[in-house]
Design an enzyme around this catalytic site. Sequence first.
Site, PDB file in Angstrom:
ATOM      1  N   ASN A 155      19.504   0.439   9.219  1.00  0.00           N
ATOM      2  CA  ASN A 155      20.650   0.796  10.066  1.00  0.00           C
ATOM      3  C   ASN A 155      20.353   1.891  11.091  1.00  0.00           C
ATOM      4  O   ASN A 155      20.956   1.906  12.157  1.00  0.00           O
ATOM      5  CB  ASN A 155      21.858   1.171   9.200  1.00  0.00           C
ATOM      6  CG  ASN A 155      21.551   2.277   8.216  1.00  0.00           C
ATOM      7  OD1 ASN A 155      20.389   2.599   7.960  1.00  0.00           O
ATOM      8  ND2 ASN A 155      22.590   2.871   7.674  1.00  0.00           N
ATOM      9  N   GLU A 252      17.978   8.493  -0.891  1.00  0.00           N
ATOM     10  CA  GLU A 252      19.191   8.446  -0.055  1.00  0.00           C
ATOM     11  C   GLU A 252      19.748   7.041  -0.183  1.00  0.00           C
ATOM     12  O   GLU A 252      19.231   6.112   0.444  1.00  0.00           O
ATOM     13  CB  GLU A 252      18.838   8.751   1.403  1.00  0.00           C
ATOM     14  CG  GLU A 252      18.462  10.187   1.657  1.00  0.00           C
ATOM     15  CD  GLU A 252      19.626  11.136   1.525  1.00  0.00           C
ATOM     16  OE1 GLU A 252      20.781  10.689   1.412  1.00  0.00           O
ATOM     17  OE2 GLU A 252      19.370  12.359   1.505  1.00  0.00           O
ATOM     18  N   CYS A 286      25.679   4.411   5.538  1.00  0.00           N
ATOM     19  CA  CYS A 286      25.733   4.651   4.090  1.00  0.00           C
ATOM     20  C   CYS A 286      26.899   5.527   3.686  1.00  0.00           C
ATOM     21  O   CYS A 286      27.509   5.329   2.646  1.00  0.00           O
ATOM     22  CB  CYS A 286      24.428   5.300   3.660  1.00  0.00           C
ATOM     23  SG  CYS A 286      24.053   6.757   4.637  1.00  0.00           S
ATOM     24  N   GLU A 459      18.445  15.498   2.363  1.00  0.00           N
ATOM     25  CA  GLU A 459      17.693  15.521   3.611  1.00  0.00           C
ATOM     26  C   GLU A 459      18.295  16.598   4.512  1.00  0.00           C
ATOM     27  O   GLU A 459      19.439  17.013   4.332  1.00  0.00           O
ATOM     28  CB  GLU A 459      17.750  14.147   4.292  1.00  0.00           C
ATOM     29  CG  GLU A 459      16.979  13.114   3.475  1.00  0.00           C
ATOM     30  CD  GLU A 459      16.575  11.871   4.245  1.00  0.00           C
ATOM     31  OE1 GLU A 459      17.469  11.198   4.770  1.00  0.00           O
ATOM     32  OE2 GLU A 459      15.368  11.573   4.294  1.00  0.00           O
TER      33      GLU A 459
END
Length: 485
Positions: A155, A252, A286, A459
Amino acid sequence: MPEFDVQPRGSHFVDGAYIEDKAGAAMEVVYPATGQVIATVHAATAAVTERALVSATRAQAAWAQTDPAERGRVLRRAADLIRARNRELSRLETLDTGKPLQETLVADAMSGADALEYFGGLAPDMTGQTMRFGADWAYTLRRPLGVCTGIGAWNYPTQIACWKAAPALATGNAMVFKPSEATPLCALKVAEILVEAGLPAGLFNVVQGAGDVGAALTTDARVAKVSLTGSVPTGRKVYAAAAASMKHVTMELGGKSPILIFEDADLESTVSGAINGNFYSSGQVCSNGTRVFVAEALAPAFLDRLKTRMAGLCPGDPLDETTNFGPMTTQAQMEIVLAHLDRARAEGATVTGGDRMDRAGFWVAPAVLTDLTDDMACVREEIFGPVMSVLTFRDEDEAIARANATEFGLSAGVFTRDLTRAHRVVAQLRAGTCWINQYNLTPAGMPFGGSKQSGIGRENARLAMDHFTEVQTIYVGMGPVEAAF
Ligand code: NAD
């Protein structure tokens, strides 16, 4: 059909140059807006993966000894180059993913540049601690892990490559990055630009392929860490495989995040937040807030205003900057979304929109789901498409309990004018990243990641420096050594 000049000079970028090995399976790159094949790359053979790991291992040893300030300068130069070439990179991102240029011009290469700039600035600040024990003392050093594997989803291919590369390289690691097989083009440009910015060859290698190539990079003994962006099922596999050789991980993963909208919230902002959190990138984000819980008293006004605002939807040629809605990135994802919508209808949900759009490519119209219960599949499962589920609640405790009743824990949003309530509510939400009166903004200086099944580690921000380093402790004896005999 238009021709696009995006065929890379080689499938992989290894040891500072494009390389090719046509013995690897051919992977067609499809422009999702038309279904047209715009390039072909080949999956990495064992020989390509080996070259990537050998050159990364060699380069990392020297990079770890390089002055961190110099490492930072390289990353900041790369950030400048990306910004200067933003339009070209955004066009490539649009062709790779189908996302409208209107989005990619601001959210992709620019976000990657932000991460490179941020970690470039932070690179010299790799500090430890000191402790006193009488006359003796100890200190800690932060050391790079070595060669790290990065594995991306489809994505945000440029952003994901940069978000992983920037903290890894700033702290003295090398990275072998495997993009999603659906979007192989953008990470190659990131590698090319890093070398142009002065990154020594071998420190950021890109190899193509599907899960088997990712798996090989997860189990290799030379790899010290795996950072994955992907779905929960893939995360479970990668985490387990990495555990066999005690590798560090950052996961993630997916989500089914709630947005809680209280009665006193600013209506226009809540509708904007819900649109951004469900239909941006055609819902392929997400952290999307796909369970929109609206206070019962506000729900009619919310749905009414949402309907009016949906009239501003402008699907069309993603390269036209007035287009604000694009296709799904893959045919498979389009089919998954359409199947979810069929199931929602079968379970009794009211589905407004959500039809396959009558044009070439992988287009699904945005859908708003109402008349829902929390146990329906469309409310429980990640769909990863333009599907907003609107539910109502009566009081705060009920909203919190229902928001938390999920295996996921990536993100959450709270809209209210009552500041005390906002902080009280987020403190009870089990989600790695929460927004108050905003949604889905992820500046490089802010930690991002999930709890529960949505992931491990974070992150961005200083925290990511910790996730790409380990502590070495040094005890310093200042006096004579005593022994029993
Ligand atoms: P996916 O899990 O199918 O694939 C992700 C990557 O893992 C791909 O590169 C794939 O080739 C690789 N892979 C698959 N099997 C592997 C294995 N056994 N070993 C090693 N690598 C393997 O995910 P996707 O469909 O590409 O992306 C969508 C998912 O990613 C959604 O669930 C979404 O929520 C999640 N996502 C999470 C974040 C985040 O930051 N939390 C960001 C973007 C996407």
